[in-house]
Design a protein around this motif. Structure first.
Motif, mmCIF file in Angstrom:
data_model
loop_
_atom_site.group_PDB
_atom_site.id
_atom_site.type_symbol
_atom_site.label_atom_id
_atom_site.label_comp_id
_atom_site.label_asym_id
_atom_site.label_seq_id
_atom_site.Cartn_x
_atom_site.Cartn_y
_atom_site.Cartn_z
ATOM 1 N N TYR A 159 38.830 -12.959 8.153
ATOM 2 C CA TYR A 159 38.973 -11.158 7.999
ATOM 3 C C TYR A 159 38.796 -10.942 7.027
ATOM 4 O O TYR A 159 37.873 -9.842 6.241
ATOM 5 C CB TYR A 159 39.912 -10.647 8.191
ATOM 6 N N ARG A 160 38.810 -11.752 5.883
ATOM 7 C CA ARG A 160 38.132 -10.551 4.542
ATOM 8 C C ARG A 160 36.683 -11.190 4.190
ATOM 9 O O ARG A 160 35.997 -10.535 3.411
ATOM 10 C CB ARG A 160 39.207 -12.371 3.470
ATOM 11 N N TYR A 161 36.224 -12.731 5.307
ATOM 12 C CA TYR A 161 34.713 -12.641 4.747
ATOM 13 C C TYR A 161 34.360 -11.575 5.280
ATOM 14 O O TYR A 161 32.831 -11.040 5.097
ATOM 15 C CB TYR A 161 34.308 -14.255 5.016
ATOM 16 N N HIS A 162 34.552 -11.367 7.067
ATOM 17 C CA HIS A 162 33.667 -10.514 7.436
ATOM 18 C C HIS A 162 33.761 -9.415 6.337
ATOM 19 O O HIS A 162 32.864 -8.602 6.770
ATOM 20 C CB HIS A 162 34.786 -10.380 8.982
ATOM 21 N N GLN A 163 34.770 -9.095 6.418
ATOM 22 C CA GLN A 163 34.838 -7.740 4.976
ATOM 23 C C GLN A 163 34.247 -7.412 4.210
ATOM 24 O O GLN A 163 33.039 -6.622 4.300
ATOM 25 C CB GLN A 163 36.410 -7.169 4.952
ATOM 26 N N GLY A 164 33.622 -8.668 3.858
ATOM 27 C CA GLY A 164 33.338 -8.894 2.543
ATOM 28 C C GLY A 164 31.564 -8.843 2.989
ATOM 29 O O GLY A 164 30.715 -8.201 2.652
ATOM 30 N N HIS A 165 31.485 -9.693 3.991
ATOM 31 C CA HIS A 165 29.782 -9.223 4.668
ATOM 32 C C HIS A 165 29.782 -7.562 4.770
ATOM 33 O O HIS A 165 28.306 -7.144 4.703
ATOM 34 C CB HIS A 165 30.007 -10.443 5.835
ATOM 35 N N VAL A 166 30.524 -6.815 5.485
ATOM 36 C CA VAL A 166 29.713 -5.423 6.305
ATOM 37 C C VAL A 166 29.974 -4.973 4.620
ATOM 38 O O VAL A 166 28.904 -4.219 4.496
ATOM 39 C CB VAL A 166 31.370 -5.243 7.298
ATOM 40 N N ALA A 167 30.908 -5.140 3.749
ATOM 41 C CA ALA A 167 31.140 -4.542 2.500
ATOM 42 C C ALA A 167 29.737 -4.331 1.770
ATOM 43 O O ALA A 167 28.777 -3.527 1.567
ATOM 44 C CB ALA A 167 32.139 -4.545 1.746
ATOM 45 N N LYS A 168 29.083 -5.566 1.881
ATOM 46 C CA LYS A 168 27.672 -6.200 1.301
ATOM 47 C C LYS A 168 26.858 -5.507 1.964
ATOM 48 O O LYS A 168 25.811 -4.652 1.739
ATOM 49 C CB LYS A 168 27.270 -7.920 1.343
ATOM 50 N N GLU A 169 26.182 -5.466 3.245
ATOM 51 C CA GLU A 169 25.920 -4.435 4.431
ATOM 52 C C GLU A 169 26.011 -3.517 4.247
ATOM 53 O O GLU A 169 24.634 -2.627 3.872
ATOM 54 C CB GLU A 169 25.847 -4.979 5.614
ATOM 55 N N GLN A 170 26.740 -2.506 3.444
ATOM 56 C CA GLN A 170 26.816 -1.254 3.388
ATOM 57 C C GLN A 170 26.129 -1.161 2.425
ATOM 58 O O GLN A 170 25.459 0.078 2.061
ATOM 59 C CB GLN A 170 28.391 -0.496 3.745
ATOM 60 N N VAL A 171 26.203 -1.983 1.384
ATOM 61 C CA VAL A 171 26.027 -1.796 -0.108
ATOM 62 C C VAL A 171 24.140 -1.652 0.100
ATOM 63 O O VAL A 171 23.240 -1.072 -1.043
ATOM 64 C CB VAL A 171 26.184 -3.239 -1.189
ATOM 65 N N MET A 172 23.918 -2.458 0.437
ATOM 66 C CA MET A 172 22.496 -2.518 0.527
ATOM 67 C C MET A 172 21.517 -1.406 1.635
ATOM 68 O O MET A 172 20.879 -1.693 0.754
ATOM 69 C CB MET A 172 22.048 -4.386 1.605
ATOM 70 N N LEU A 173 21.777 -1.293 2.859
ATOM 71 C CA LEU A 173 22.437 -0.094 2.477
ATOM 72 C C LEU A 173 21.991 1.049 1.929
ATOM 73 O O LEU A 173 20.745 2.285 2.455
ATOM 74 C CB LEU A 173 22.703 -0.148 4.512
ATOM 75 N N ALA A 174 22.771 0.892 1.826
ATOM 76 C CA ALA A 174 22.513 2.069 1.037
ATOM 77 C C ALA A 174 21.719 2.398 -0.204
ATOM 78 O O ALA A 174 21.186 3.395 -0.788
ATOM 79 C CB ALA A 174 24.037 2.755 -0.223
ATOM 80 N N MET A 175 21.697 0.889 -0.868
ATOM 81 C CA MET A 175 20.527 0.699 -2.305
ATOM 82 C C MET A 175 19.295 2.080 -1.084
ATOM 83 O O MET A 175 18.342 2.184 -1.610
ATOM 84 C CB MET A 175 20.749 0.008 -2.503
ATOM 85 N N ARG A 176 19.035 1.105 -0.610
ATOM 86 C CA ARG A 176 17.921 1.030 0.733
ATOM 87 C C ARG A 176 17.720 2.179 1.195
ATOM 88 O O ARG A 176 16.319 3.536 0.755
ATOM 89 C CB ARG A 176 18.003 0.388 1.998
ATOM 90 N N LEU A 177 19.100 3.028 1.377
ATOM 91 C CA LEU A 177 18.685 4.493 1.649
ATOM 92 C C LEU A 177 18.151 5.408 0.246
ATOM 93 O O LEU A 177 17.201 6.389 0.092
ATOM 94 C CB LEU A 177 19.541 5.543 2.210
ATOM 95 N N ALA A 178 18.966 5.387 -0.685
ATOM 96 C CA ALA A 178 18.952 6.296 -1.842
ATOM 97 C C ALA A 178 17.617 5.534 -2.412
ATOM 98 O O ALA A 178 16.490 6.423 -2.705
ATOM 99 C CB ALA A 178 19.820 5.802 -3.348
ATOM 100 N N GLY A 179 16.957 4.051 -1.744
ATOM 101 C CA GLY A 179 15.781 4.010 -3.334
ATOM 102 C C GLY A 179 14.252 4.644 -2.424
ATOM 103 O O GLY A 179 13.811 4.613 -2.863
#
Lengths: 98, 182
Positions: A63-83
């Motif tokens: 579950y922690r691994y899954h949460q980490g990947h979800v968080a990572k995807e959110q960070v990447m999406l946020a950076m992609r949008l802001a970028g």
């Protein structure tokens, strides 16, 4: 034929069991049941606990691994949008001031 | 008695410092009450990542991947990323009040608008606001509002130009030039 009938009646006559018959049967049966149950009850007790602990720890880690990947995807999406927005801003600024 | 008073004073000072830091961080983090737009949007993105989530996500970013390495470096100094992006099929779904409730939270002297672009071509307004505290950029807000789109990106923390420049070449971001100190 009377002797034959007599013999049969003698052989097939109803006989009452001894007074301790029921107790003997019950103790034999329970002894056999206990003997059969013992390895099932004793061995898996620690094994089941270990399995449960492993399953819980594994599920937690998963579950922690899954949460980490979800968080990572959110960070990447946020950076992609802001970028992409920043990129657009710079292009517009370049168009105004070449 | 003196020791007890000293320890009490230390506790009070620590609390005061914590409250001051929390207040400063709150000033950079905007309250984005835009949930009503999500229901009307054809496409919406809602991202809220605080410091602990960013650090947690950082552990899963691959340092060997250039994009992920750049993001990992950037988020090291960031306390939070809050993004609301809405795309609409029709025009005029968002109102001026939605824009104002975001703008009104960015007050001088901490906040200043460094970019404001109004495009007559596609009717899109773009603004970049920066929060400066003690000579450091501690927050950035990118506000884009078009006829069929509404985006607010709030980055809280020490967002330096260096970090932004590091993103150059990633995700289609060009390298930003910095003014070098003489």
């Amino acid at each position: 034929m009377d002797w034959l009938e007599d013999e049969l009646q003698q052989a097939l006559r109803r006989q009452e069991p001894s007074p301790d018959f029921e107790a003997r049967v019950t103790s034999t049966v329970s002894r056999q049941v206990n003997a059969a149950m013992r390895p099932v009850l004793l061995m898996p007790r620690w094994l089941a606990t270990a399995a449960a602990v492993l399953a819980i720890a594994g599920a937690g880690a998963g579950y922690r691994y899954h949460q980490g990947h979800v968080a990572k995807e959110q960070v990447m999406l946020a950076m992609r949008l802001a970028g992409s927005r920043l990129n657009r801003i710079q292009m517009q600024m370049k168009a105004v001031r070449p | 008695m003196k020791t007890a008073r000293r320890s009490a004073l230390t506790v009070v000072r620590t609390w005061a410092l914590a409250c001051a830091i929390a207040a400063a961080l709150c000033a950079q983090q905007l309250k984005l009450n835009l949930e009503h737009l999500a229901a009307k949007a054809s496409d919406s993105v809602d991202i809220s990542l605080n410091n602990s989530m960013l650090q947690f996500a950082g552990k899963f970013l691959d340092g060997k991947d250039p994009d992920e390495a750049a993001v990992k470096k950037l988020i090291a100094g960031i306390d939070g990323i809050y993004i609301r992006n809405f795309e609409f099929k029709q025009e005029g779904v968002w109102s001026q009040a939605d824009l104002d409730q975001v703008r009104n939270q960015m007050k001088a002297p901490d906040w200043s608008r460094i970019v404001g672009i109004k495009s007559a071509e596609d009717g899109e307004n773009t603004e970049v606001h920066v929060c400066n505290q003690a000579g450091k950029v501690t927050g950035v807000v990118i506000l884009v509002s078009g006829p069929k789109a509404f985006t607010v990106a709030n980055i809280v923390g020490n967002v330096s130009l260096d970090s932004l420049a590091d993103l150059g070449g990633h995700f289609g971001l060009p390298k930003l030039e910095q003014k070098k100190k003489k």
